[in-house]
Design a protein around this motif. Sequence first.
Motif, mmCIF file in Angstrom:
data_model
loop_
_atom_site.group_PDB
_atom_site.id
_atom_site.type_symbol
_atom_site.label_atom_id
_atom_site.label_comp_id
_atom_site.label_asym_id
_atom_site.label_seq_id
_atom_site.Cartn_x
_atom_site.Cartn_y
_atom_site.Cartn_z
ATOM 1 N N GLY A 165 43.589 49.141 37.589
ATOM 2 C CA GLY A 165 43.656 50.585 37.799
ATOM 3 C C GLY A 165 44.106 50.995 39.188
ATOM 4 O O GLY A 165 44.080 52.173 39.530
ATOM 5 N N VAL A 166 44.535 50.034 40.017
ATOM 6 C CA VAL A 166 45.012 50.332 41.367
ATOM 7 C C VAL A 166 46.517 50.127 41.392
ATOM 8 O O VAL A 166 47.019 49.132 40.868
ATOM 9 N N ASN A 167 47.233 51.046 41.997
ATOM 10 C CA ASN A 167 48.679 50.906 42.136
ATOM 11 C C ASN A 167 48.994 49.625 42.904
ATOM 12 O O ASN A 167 48.419 49.391 43.975
ATOM 13 N N PRO A 168 49.894 48.770 42.397
ATOM 14 C CA PRO A 168 50.208 47.518 43.076
ATOM 15 C C PRO A 168 50.717 47.714 44.508
ATOM 16 O O PRO A 168 50.423 46.896 45.384
ATOM 17 N N ALA A 169 51.469 48.780 44.751
ATOM 18 C CA ALA A 169 51.968 49.024 46.104
ATOM 19 C C ALA A 169 50.812 49.356 47.052
ATOM 20 O O ALA A 169 50.783 48.891 48.192
ATOM 21 N N LEU A 170 49.856 50.156 46.586
ATOM 22 C CA LEU A 170 48.689 50.476 47.407
ATOM 23 C C LEU A 170 47.873 49.211 47.669
ATOM 24 O O LEU A 170 47.426 48.973 48.791
ATOM 25 N N ALA A 171 47.686 48.406 46.634
ATOM 26 C CA ALA A 171 46.950 47.145 46.802
ATOM 27 C C ALA A 171 47.648 46.253 47.823
ATOM 28 O O ALA A 171 47.001 45.626 48.667
ATOM 29 N N THR A 172 48.974 46.211 47.757
ATOM 30 C CA THR A 172 49.738 45.405 48.708
ATOM 31 C C THR A 172 49.594 45.952 50.122
ATOM 32 O O THR A 172 49.457 45.190 51.081
ATOM 33 N N LEU A 173 49.613 47.262 50.277
ATOM 34 C CA LEU A 173 49.435 47.876 51.590
ATOM 35 C C LEU A 173 48.073 47.515 52.182
ATOM 36 O O LEU A 173 47.980 47.119 53.353
ATOM 37 N N ILE A 174 47.021 47.620 51.377
ATOM 38 C CA ILE A 174 45.683 47.287 51.863
ATOM 39 C C ILE A 174 45.612 45.813 52.249
ATOM 40 O O ILE A 174 45.122 45.458 53.329
ATOM 41 N N THR A 215 44.512 33.908 45.916
ATOM 42 C CA THR A 215 45.254 35.171 45.958
ATOM 43 C C THR A 215 45.625 35.638 44.559
ATOM 44 O O THR A 215 46.030 36.791 44.390
ATOM 45 N N ALA A 216 45.498 34.777 43.575
ATOM 46 C CA ALA A 216 45.690 35.203 42.185
ATOM 47 C C ALA A 216 44.367 35.650 41.568
ATOM 48 O O ALA A 216 44.328 36.616 40.811
ATOM 49 N N ILE A 217 43.308 34.965 41.907
ATOM 50 C CA ILE A 217 42.008 35.243 41.290
ATOM 51 C C ILE A 217 41.396 36.540 41.824
ATOM 52 O O ILE A 217 40.971 37.398 41.045
ATOM 53 N N PHE A 218 41.341 36.691 43.141
ATOM 54 C CA PHE A 218 40.707 37.884 43.724
ATOM 55 C C PHE A 218 41.349 39.195 43.268
ATOM 56 O O PHE A 218 40.640 40.096 42.822
ATOM 57 N N PRO A 219 42.678 39.329 43.346
ATOM 58 C CA PRO A 219 43.235 40.609 42.898
ATOM 59 C C PRO A 219 43.107 40.818 41.385
ATOM 60 O O PRO A 219 42.946 41.944 40.933
ATOM 61 N N LYS A 220 43.173 39.747 40.612
ATOM 62 C CA LYS A 220 43.025 39.900 39.163
ATOM 63 C C LYS A 220 41.670 40.534 38.852
ATOM 64 O O LYS A 220 41.553 41.378 37.966
ATOM 65 N N CYS A 246 55.384 42.809 43.241
ATOM 66 C CA CYS A 246 55.695 42.296 41.902
ATOM 67 C C CYS A 246 54.566 41.414 41.374
ATOM 68 O O CYS A 246 54.195 41.490 40.197
ATOM 69 N N TYR A 247 54.007 40.594 42.230
ATOM 70 C CA TYR A 247 52.929 39.682 41.851
ATOM 71 C C TYR A 247 51.689 40.460 41.429
ATOM 72 O O TYR A 247 51.086 40.172 40.393
ATOM 73 N N PHE A 248 51.315 41.462 42.219
ATOM 74 C CA PHE A 248 50.141 42.259 41.879
ATOM 75 C C PHE A 248 50.353 43.003 40.565
ATOM 76 O O PHE A 248 49.451 43.093 39.747
ATOM 77 N N ARG A 249 51.553 43.520 40.351
ATOM 78 C CA ARG A 249 51.835 44.220 39.090
ATOM 79 C C ARG A 249 51.746 43.239 37.921
ATOM 80 O O ARG A 249 51.172 43.546 36.878
ATOM 81 N N ALA A 250 52.324 42.064 38.097
ATOM 82 C CA ALA A 250 52.258 41.051 37.040
ATOM 83 C C ALA A 250 50.812 40.669 36.743
ATOM 84 O O ALA A 250 50.437 40.509 35.578
ATOM 85 N N LEU A 251 49.973 40.551 37.780
ATOM 86 C CA LEU A 251 48.568 40.210 37.570
ATOM 87 C C LEU A 251 47.823 41.315 36.831
ATOM 88 O O LEU A 251 46.910 41.038 36.057
ATOM 89 N N GLN A 252 48.209 42.562 37.094
ATOM 90 C CA GLN A 252 47.550 43.671 36.411
ATOM 91 C C GLN A 252 47.781 43.631 34.907
ATOM 92 O O GLN A 252 46.897 43.954 34.131
ATOM 93 N N ILE A 253 48.971 43.239 34.505
ATOM 94 C CA ILE A 253 49.314 43.329 33.086
ATOM 95 C C ILE A 253 49.384 41.975 32.380
ATOM 96 O O ILE A 253 49.492 41.929 31.161
ATOM 97 N N GLY A 254 49.295 40.893 33.150
ATOM 98 C CA GLY A 254 49.377 39.561 32.548
ATOM 99 C C GLY A 254 48.174 38.709 32.892
ATOM 100 O O GLY A 254 47.323 39.092 33.689
ATOM 101 N N GLU A 255 48.110 37.548 32.288
ATOM 102 C CA GLU A 255 47.038 36.594 32.552
ATOM 103 C C GLU A 255 47.342 35.820 33.826
ATOM 104 O O GLU A 255 48.463 35.333 34.008
ATOM 105 N N ALA A 256 46.344 35.686 34.695
ATOM 106 C CA ALA A 256 46.529 34.971 35.964
ATOM 107 C C ALA A 256 47.016 33.544 35.725
ATOM 108 O O ALA A 256 47.850 33.035 36.481
ATOM 109 N N SER A 257 46.517 32.916 34.662
ATOM 110 C CA SER A 257 46.907 31.529 34.368
ATOM 111 C C SER A 257 48.364 31.405 33.927
ATOM 112 O O SER A 257 48.902 30.305 33.887
ATOM 113 N N LYS A 258 49.000 32.520 33.601
ATOM 114 C CA LYS A 258 50.428 32.506 33.260
ATOM 115 C C LYS A 258 51.271 33.080 34.395
ATOM 116 O O LYS A 258 52.379 32.613 34.642
ATOM 117 N N VAL A 259 50.741 34.096 35.076
ATOM 118 C CA VAL A 259 51.484 34.728 36.172
ATOM 119 C C VAL A 259 51.679 33.732 37.322
ATOM 120 O O VAL A 259 52.787 33.587 37.839
#
Length: 143
Positions: free
Chosen positions: A30-39, A20-25, A85-98
């Motif tokens: 470029g996708v809004n985290p809320a929209l990604a969460t809804l999908i 769940t960290a790798i796939f969304p990363k 929050c997780y999806f937003r963090a993944l968008q702007i941070g490294e998965a290995s740190k998030v």
Amino acid sequence: MTNQAWVLWAILSAICAAMTAIFPKIGIQGVNPALATLIRTGIILIILALFVWLSGKWSNPFQLSGRTWTFLTLSGLATGASWVCYFRALQIGEASKVAPIDKLSLVLVAVFAVIFLGERPSVRDWSGILMVAGGVLVLALKR
């Protein structure tokens, strides 16, 4: 199943959670985290509805107690907020740190379990919890 079957399920859960960290990363740039969460939530809803129905476990949810509904609602709200929050963090941070910082939830669960559930982890348990916290710090700190 034996009393230790939970270990297999927990390992499978960890593998799935890691993905769940790798796939969304890979896929949510470029996708809004809320929209990604809804999908993501819609897909989960469909899969779980099929699972419950096909396994013959469906029952009327409106027969559940008000207390059950309250805490399931609170859990859903917390889950949704966590995912956004997780999806937003993944968008702007490294998965290995998030992901390690997200796993700080393990430490918080232990603390909240003491406060709200009256659980009393042993000294051995607290040692492990502190090691997890230390691991989060080591992994999350800038190199």
